[in-house]
Design a protein around this motif. Structure first.
Motif, PDB file in Angstrom:
ATOM      1  N   MET A  93       0.848  -1.176   0.000  1.00 65.19           N
ATOM      2  CA  MET A  93       0.000   0.000   0.000  1.00 65.19           C
ATOM      3  C   MET A  93       0.892   1.238   0.000  1.00 65.19           C
ATOM      4  N   ILE A  94       0.430   2.249  -0.700  1.00 64.19           N
ATOM      5  CA  ILE A  94       1.196   3.494  -0.811  1.00 64.19           C
ATOM      6  C   ILE A  94       0.409   4.628  -0.188  1.00 64.19           C
ATOM      7  N   VAL A  95       1.050   5.363   0.703  1.00 68.98           N
ATOM      8  CA  VAL A  95       0.471   6.549   1.316  1.00 68.98           C
ATOM      9  C   VAL A  95       1.048   7.758   0.577  1.00 68.98           C
ATOM     10  N   VAL A  96       0.157   8.542  -0.028  1.00 67.61           N
ATOM     11  CA  VAL A  96       0.574   9.758  -0.725  1.00 67.61           C
ATOM     12  C   VAL A  96       0.276  10.923   0.219  1.00 67.61           C
ATOM     13  N   GLN A 108       2.638  12.608  -7.664  1.00 64.63           N
ATOM     14  CA  GLN A 108       1.797  13.337  -8.606  1.00 64.63           C
ATOM     15  C   GLN A 108       1.128  12.394  -9.599  1.00 64.63           C
ATOM     16  N   ALA A 109       1.835  11.359 -10.014  1.00 67.47           N
ATOM     17  CA  ALA A 109       1.244  10.376 -10.935  1.00 67.47           C
ATOM     18  C   ALA A 109       0.110   9.605 -10.250  1.00 67.47           C
ATOM     19  N   LEU A 110       0.301   9.247  -8.986  1.00 69.61           N
ATOM     20  CA  LEU A 110      -0.756   8.536  -8.246  1.00 69.61           C
ATOM     21  C   LEU A 110      -1.971   9.433  -8.020  1.00 69.61           C
ATOM     22  N   LEU A 111      -1.734  10.705  -7.740  1.00 70.85           N
ATOM     23  CA  LEU A 111      -2.843  11.649  -7.589  1.00 70.85           C
ATOM     24  C   LEU A 111      -3.618  11.782  -8.897  1.00 70.85           C
ATOM     25  N   ALA A 112      -2.893  11.918  -9.992  1.00 69.94           N
ATOM     26  CA  ALA A 112      -3.543  12.064 -11.296  1.00 69.94           C
ATOM     27  C   ALA A 112      -4.369  10.824 -11.623  1.00 69.94           C
ATOM     28  N   ARG A 113      -3.831   9.659 -11.335  1.00 75.88           N
ATOM     29  CA  ARG A 113      -4.553   8.410 -11.589  1.00 75.88           C
ATOM     30  C   ARG A 113      -5.844   8.338 -10.772  1.00 75.88           C
ATOM     31  N   ALA A 114      -5.837   8.961  -9.589  1.00 76.98           N
ATOM     32  CA  ALA A 114      -7.027   8.987  -8.727  1.00 76.98           C
ATOM     33  C   ALA A 114      -7.943  10.173  -9.055  1.00 76.98           C
ATOM     34  N   GLY A 115      -7.566  10.975 -10.045  1.00 78.39           N
ATOM     35  CA  GLY A 115      -8.378  12.123 -10.437  1.00 78.39           C
ATOM     36  C   GLY A 115      -8.225  13.320  -9.520  1.00 78.39           C
ATOM     37  N   LEU A 119      -4.048  10.314   0.442  1.00 85.44           N
ATOM     38  CA  LEU A 119      -4.459   9.303  -0.522  1.00 85.44           C
ATOM     39  C   LEU A 119      -3.784   7.990  -0.157  1.00 85.44           C
ATOM     40  N   LEU A 120      -4.572   6.941  -0.084  1.00 81.72           N
ATOM     41  CA  LEU A 120      -4.049   5.599   0.136  1.00 81.72           C
ATOM     42  C   LEU A 120      -4.309   4.806  -1.137  1.00 81.72           C
ATOM     43  N   VAL A 121      -3.266   4.196  -1.674  1.00 82.07           N
ATOM     44  CA  VAL A 121      -3.365   3.436  -2.910  1.00 82.07           C
ATOM     45  C   VAL A 121      -2.984   1.990  -2.617  1.00 82.07           C
ATOM     46  N   ASP A 122      -3.870   1.088  -2.999  1.00 81.06           N
ATOM     47  CA  ASP A 122      -3.626  -0.347  -2.853  1.00 81.06           C
ATOM     48  C   ASP A 122      -3.992  -0.992  -4.178  1.00 81.06           C
ATOM     49  N   GLY A 123      -2.979  -1.179  -5.022  1.00 82.23           N
ATOM     50  CA  GLY A 123      -3.246  -1.689  -6.365  1.00 82.23           C
ATOM     51  C   GLY A 123      -4.043  -0.672  -7.150  1.00 82.23           C
ATOM     52  N   LYS A 124      -5.213  -1.080  -7.633  1.00 86.93           N
ATOM     53  CA  LYS A 124      -6.070  -0.169  -8.398  1.00 86.93           C
ATOM     54  C   LYS A 124      -7.069   0.568  -7.519  1.00 86.93           C
ATOM     55  N   ARG A 125      -7.158   0.209  -6.246  1.00 92.94           N
ATOM     56  CA  ARG A 125      -8.112   0.840  -5.335  1.00 92.94           C
ATOM     57  C   ARG A 125      -7.456   2.010  -4.613  1.00 92.94           C
ATOM     58  N   THR A 126      -8.248   3.049  -4.382  1.00 91.08           N
ATOM     59  CA  THR A 126      -7.761   4.216  -3.647  1.00 91.08           C
ATOM     60  C   THR A 126      -8.795   4.636  -2.613  1.00 91.08           C
ATOM     61  N   TRP A 127      -8.300   5.258  -1.550  1.00 88.94           N
ATOM     62  CA  TRP A 127      -9.152   5.808  -0.506  1.00 88.94           C
ATOM     63  C   TRP A 127      -8.625   7.186  -0.153  1.00 88.94           C
ATOM     64  N   GLN A 128      -9.560   8.042   0.270  1.00 90.92           N
ATOM     65  CA  GLN A 128      -9.215   9.401   0.662  1.00 90.92           C
ATOM     66  C   GLN A 128      -9.819   9.719   2.018  1.00 90.92           C
ATOM     67  N   HIS A 129      -9.433  10.849   2.554  1.00 94.54           N
ATOM     68  CA  HIS A 129      -9.984  11.397   3.798  1.00 94.54           C
ATOM     69  C   HIS A 129      -9.922  10.359   4.922  1.00 94.54           C
TER      70      HIS A 129
END
Length: 129
Positions: A1-4, A39-46, A56-66
Motif C-alpha cells: 500500500m502506498i500513502v501519498v 503526482q502520478a498517483l494523484l492524477a490516476r485517482a483524479g 491518498l491511500l493506494v492499494d493496487g487499483k483501489r484508492t481511498w481518501q480522507h
C-alpha cells in the motif's frame, strides 16, 4: 500500500514518522505530492496537487481518501491501532467534514516546512522518490 502525503506539511510528516515507527511489517510505502510518483498517483485517482486536502491511500487499483484512508491505514497497523475501526460508525460526511476542516488549516495549525521530509536512511527504500 502506498500513502501519498504532503511532505511540506508538518502534520503529514509526523503522520509518516508515526507509520514508520508502528508499521512493524513494512506494509506501507510513501510518495510525496511534491514528487513525480506522488503526482502520478494523484492524477490516476483524479486529484490535483493544487489545493489538495486529503491523504491518498493506494492499494493496487483501489484508492481511498480522507478518513477512509486513515482508518484503513490504522487497521493495517494491527492492534491497538485497529480499534480506530470503530470510527466507521460515525457517518462518513461528518468524519470527512472534520477531516477537511483540519486539512484546510493544517499549515496554520501545525506548520509548514520549506523543505520536504527527508526519510531516515534505514527507511529510504520505502519512499518512492
Amino acid at each position: 500500500m502506498i500513502v501519498v502525503f504532503d511532505a511540506q506539511c508538518l502534520l503529514c510528516s509526523r503522520w509518516v514518522k508515526f507509520l514508520l515507527k508502528f508499521d512493524r511489517h513494512g506494509v506501507f510505502r510513501f510518495a510525496s505530492i511534491q514528487g513525480q510518483a506522488g503526482q502520478a498517483l494523484l492524477a490516476r485517482a483524479g486529484l490535483r496537487v493544487d489545493g489538495l486536502q486529503t491523504l491518498l491511500l493506494v492499494d493496487g487499483k483501489r484508492t481511498w481518501q480522507h478518513t477512509a484512508a486513515i482508518l484503513r491505514v490504522l487497521h493495517a497497523l494491527g492492534w491497538p491501532w485497529r480499534a480506530a475501526w470503530l470510527a466507521w460508525i460515525i457517518p462518513a460526511p461528518a468524519r470527512d467534514a472534520a477531516y477537511r476542516l483540519l486539512a484546510r488549516n493544517r499549515y496554520s495549525l501545525f506548520g509548514r516546512s520549506d523543505t520536504c521530509l527527508v526519510p531516515p536512511a534505514d527507511y529510504a527504500k520505502r519512499f518512492l522518490d
